[in-house]
Write a protein that holds these residues in place. Sequence first.
Motif, short mmCIF file in Angstrom:
data_model
loop_
_atom_site.label_atom_id
_atom_site.label_comp_id
_atom_site.label_asym_id
_atom_site.label_seq_id
_atom_site.Cartn_x
_atom_site.Cartn_y
_atom_site.Cartn_z
N LEU A 90 0.83 -1.21 0.00
CA LEU A 90 0.00 0.00 0.00
C LEU A 90 0.87 1.26 0.00
CD1 LEU A 90 -3.06 -0.53 2.35
CD2 LEU A 90 -3.04 0.05 -0.07
N ALA A 91 1.95 1.20 0.79
CA ALA A 91 2.84 2.37 0.84
C ALA A 91 3.46 2.62 -0.53
CB ALA A 91 3.93 2.15 1.89
N PHE A 92 3.90 1.54 -1.19
CA PHE A 92 4.45 1.69 -2.53
C PHE A 92 3.39 2.23 -3.49
CE2 PHE A 92 8.11 -1.21 -1.67
CZ PHE A 92 9.08 -0.36 -2.15
N ALA A 93 2.15 1.70 -3.35
CA ALA A 93 1.08 2.13 -4.23
C ALA A 93 0.86 3.63 -4.08
CB ALA A 93 -0.20 1.38 -3.93
N ALA A 94 0.92 4.11 -2.82
CA ALA A 94 0.73 5.55 -2.60
C ALA A 94 1.82 6.33 -3.32
CB ALA A 94 0.75 5.84 -1.10
N LEU A 95 3.05 5.85 -3.23
CA LEU A 95 4.16 6.51 -3.92
C LEU A 95 3.94 6.52 -5.43
CD1 LEU A 95 7.09 7.65 -3.93
CD2 LEU A 95 7.86 5.28 -4.20
N VAL A 96 3.56 5.34 -5.96
CA VAL A 96 3.34 5.23 -7.40
C VAL A 96 2.24 6.18 -7.85
CG1 VAL A 96 2.40 3.69 -9.17
CG2 VAL A 96 4.22 2.89 -7.68
N ARG A 97 1.17 6.25 -7.05
CA ARG A 97 0.06 7.13 -7.45
C ARG A 97 0.48 8.59 -7.42
NH1 ARG A 97 -3.98 2.80 -7.06
NH2 ARG A 97 -4.22 2.22 -4.90
N LEU A 98 1.35 8.95 -6.46
CA LEU A 98 1.86 10.32 -6.44
C LEU A 98 2.63 10.62 -7.73
CD1 LEU A 98 3.30 11.28 -2.94
CD2 LEU A 98 1.70 12.56 -4.36
N LEU A 99 3.47 9.67 -8.15
CA LEU A 99 4.24 9.85 -9.38
C LEU A 99 3.30 9.96 -10.58
CD1 LEU A 99 7.15 7.32 -8.74
CD2 LEU A 99 7.32 9.80 -8.86
N GLY A 102 1.85 13.23 -10.78
CA GLY A 102 2.83 14.16 -11.34
C GLY A 102 2.79 14.13 -12.85
N PHE A 103 2.81 12.92 -13.44
CA PHE A 103 2.81 12.83 -14.90
C PHE A 103 1.50 13.35 -15.49
CE2 PHE A 103 2.06 10.49 -18.89
CZ PHE A 103 3.07 11.09 -19.63
N LEU A 104 0.38 13.02 -14.83
CA LEU A 104 -0.90 13.53 -15.33
C LEU A 104 -0.92 15.05 -15.27
CD1 LEU A 104 -3.28 10.85 -13.81
CD2 LEU A 104 -2.86 11.26 -16.23
N GLY A 105 -0.28 15.61 -14.22
CA GLY A 105 -0.15 17.07 -14.12
C GLY A 105 0.60 17.62 -15.33
N VAL A 106 1.69 16.96 -15.70
CA VAL A 106 2.45 17.38 -16.88
C VAL A 106 1.57 17.33 -18.11
CG1 VAL A 106 4.35 16.75 -18.42
CG2 VAL A 106 4.67 16.66 -15.95
N ALA A 139 -8.25 17.37 -20.81
CA ALA A 139 -9.49 17.04 -20.09
C ALA A 139 -9.40 15.63 -19.52
CB ALA A 139 -10.68 17.16 -21.04
N SER A 140 -8.95 14.69 -20.36
CA SER A 140 -8.83 13.30 -19.92
C SER A 140 -7.82 13.18 -18.78
CB SER A 140 -8.40 12.45 -21.12
OG SER A 140 -7.93 11.21 -20.71
N ALA A 141 -6.67 13.84 -18.94
CA ALA A 141 -5.63 13.75 -17.91
C ALA A 141 -6.13 14.32 -16.59
CB ALA A 141 -4.37 14.47 -18.37
N ALA A 142 -6.91 15.42 -16.67
CA ALA A 142 -7.41 16.04 -15.44
C ALA A 142 -8.37 15.10 -14.72
CB ALA A 142 -8.11 17.36 -15.78
N LEU A 143 -9.26 14.45 -15.48
CA LEU A 143 -10.21 13.53 -14.85
C LEU A 143 -9.48 12.34 -14.24
CD1 LEU A 143 -12.97 12.61 -14.08
CD2 LEU A 143 -13.40 11.89 -16.43
N GLY B 24 5.41 7.03 -20.04
CA GLY B 24 5.31 8.48 -20.14
C GLY B 24 6.23 9.17 -19.16
N LEU B 25 6.22 8.70 -17.92
CA LEU B 25 7.00 9.37 -16.88
C LEU B 25 8.50 9.20 -17.13
CD1 LEU B 25 6.62 11.00 -14.33
CD2 LEU B 25 6.61 8.89 -13.02
N ALA B 26 8.92 7.98 -17.50
CA ALA B 26 10.34 7.74 -17.75
C ALA B 26 10.82 8.60 -18.91
CB ALA B 26 10.59 6.26 -18.05
N SER B 27 9.99 8.73 -19.95
CA SER B 27 10.38 9.56 -21.10
C SER B 27 10.41 11.03 -20.70
CB SER B 27 9.41 9.39 -22.26
OG SER B 27 9.10 8.05 -22.46
#
Lengths: 173, 425
Positions: A90-99, A102-106, A139-143, B24-27
């Motif tokens: 679960l802790a790893f999952a939380a980290l992965v979701r944060l990352l 981040g990418f969805l924010g980009v 729009a998709s990334a925001a949702l 996507g993130l790695a790239s």
Amino acid sequence: MGVLARAVRALVAGARVLSVLALAGLVVVLLLAIAVRELGAFGGTITWAEEAERFLFIWLVFLAGPVALDRGEHILIDVLVRLLPARLALAFAALVRLLVLGFLGVMVYAGVDLVARTGNQFAAALGIPMNVVHAVLPASAALMALQVALLLVGDCRSLARGDDRPVLWRTVA
Amino acid sequence: MVFVFLVALFALFGLGMPVAFAIGLASFTIFLLKGFPLVAVAQRMIGGLDNFPILAVPFFLLAGSLMNTGGVTRRLVELASAMVGHIRGGLAHVVIVANMIMAGMSGSAVADASGTGTILIPAMTRSGYPRDFAAAVVGAAATIGPIIPPSIPMVLYASISEVSTGRLFLGGVIPGIFMGVYLMVAAYLISRRRGYGAQATFSWPRLGRAVRDGLLPLFTPVIILGGILFGFFTPTEAAVIAVAYALGLGLLYRELTLRKLWRVLVEVSSTTAAVGLILAASSLSGWVAAMEKLPQTLAAFFLSVTDSPIWLLVILNLFLLLLGCLMDSPPIIFILTPILAPLIVQYGIDPIHFGVVMVLNLMIGLITPPVGMVMYVTSGIAGIRMDEFVREVWPFLIALVLVLATITFVPALVTFLPDTLMTTR
């Protein structure tokens, strides 16, 4: 269920309807184009068909992205994570979701930027502004970001409460 | 830089991040390190989807799904049963033949596995076959689906490497038949050792009835292959015609309701998005690979190891089999095709030959642990664990690897049909 969760659920339901329409549109437009060509009507071609197909496909993928997330259909490799004790996973999952957030924010940022730049470009055959096509990406990334944020909140709650549940990548259980 | 990228990519995969976001993130990290403008991320992702041949993917998914819900699959299973049910190990052969027929209409191994599995795994257990054997046979047979045309993975490979989808499709015909035959031999040997009996005696009237009932669906491969072969349609158009035809059959058989149709449409759009987002993200990684001259580096490396195309293929086969165990096939195709396509051309290997070899590798990967989508599907239907599936599937795996070896060393088995039947490249 919180207000945000309900809003996200409604938005996903909307995306589901729109993505089904895009898929049906893909089928109908291509069948129409084939029929017109074989029957020789309208001089044998619908000039806008190929462009419409390409745009509909882009819409389909981005509109259904949140739907796939909702249904837990995004491809991932969970063999290693499954070997971990539940709390660590679960802790790893939380980290992965944060990352992922981040990418969805980009994606949102880059997508909005692209939309701002392509308002004065027009599709050759359909004549619509290109940013109408591009707008589906931010729009998709925001949702999806909202969905992942909800998942993250769920992980943190489980971690705080100490209940050992498996990691989920879908919004409805 | 490439090193940073690969480490980041595999770390994110290992952490269980959905593959599309991991790529996507790695790239994106490389974009940051290189100081590229962020807007390029959005531009590239949309550009990666702006690809006409790829449209065949949702259409073939839709056709397969409509055949499963519209009663087509059930009729084809009955046909297969009338054809080979009387051989020793009857239902196992029915599974294999049914999947070969399905393969000519659907392009997705997962759709075939769930379509034939939901009907045949319960039928096999009722007739006294062990559940794990039933799941293993269906899983192994479903891998034929994307080798005999049409084929979703081949569409993915063709749209990236820019070879002709039609030629690639034709290249799969003979290898697909080999797979069916090798699997039937394996099933026969197992059945003889364990004393599995035949299903029923062969009867012409039953076969006649089954052919009559299955006649309309059997036109699907004729439409698809014939249309492509004679230049009536592109593969994408053939795919959409298959959709219309499957829809028509479902309505004719009165098995397709609006509710079922809606479910099919939602399911297919969501699967399309799962694959499509990986494709979009892969155009970022493809760009990174090109900027970093990864294909050239790789080519130089391989050329320093061997200059024999056969050895290169052997190495690539082992590599792809290993990777196929660990990952699902669309990301492998999206990431590796742009890197490997220039390499194999440098060795004088026909890209059609390599395309079929690569897809077969990845289809074998669908039934190998720890990651195998078809294994998950059939084990799920049978209600068995992964290790039970693996214990039963290995003889079939050997059969499939033998087919792989055969077509690797005898390229003509792949290239003969496209070279003879399609003169244009």
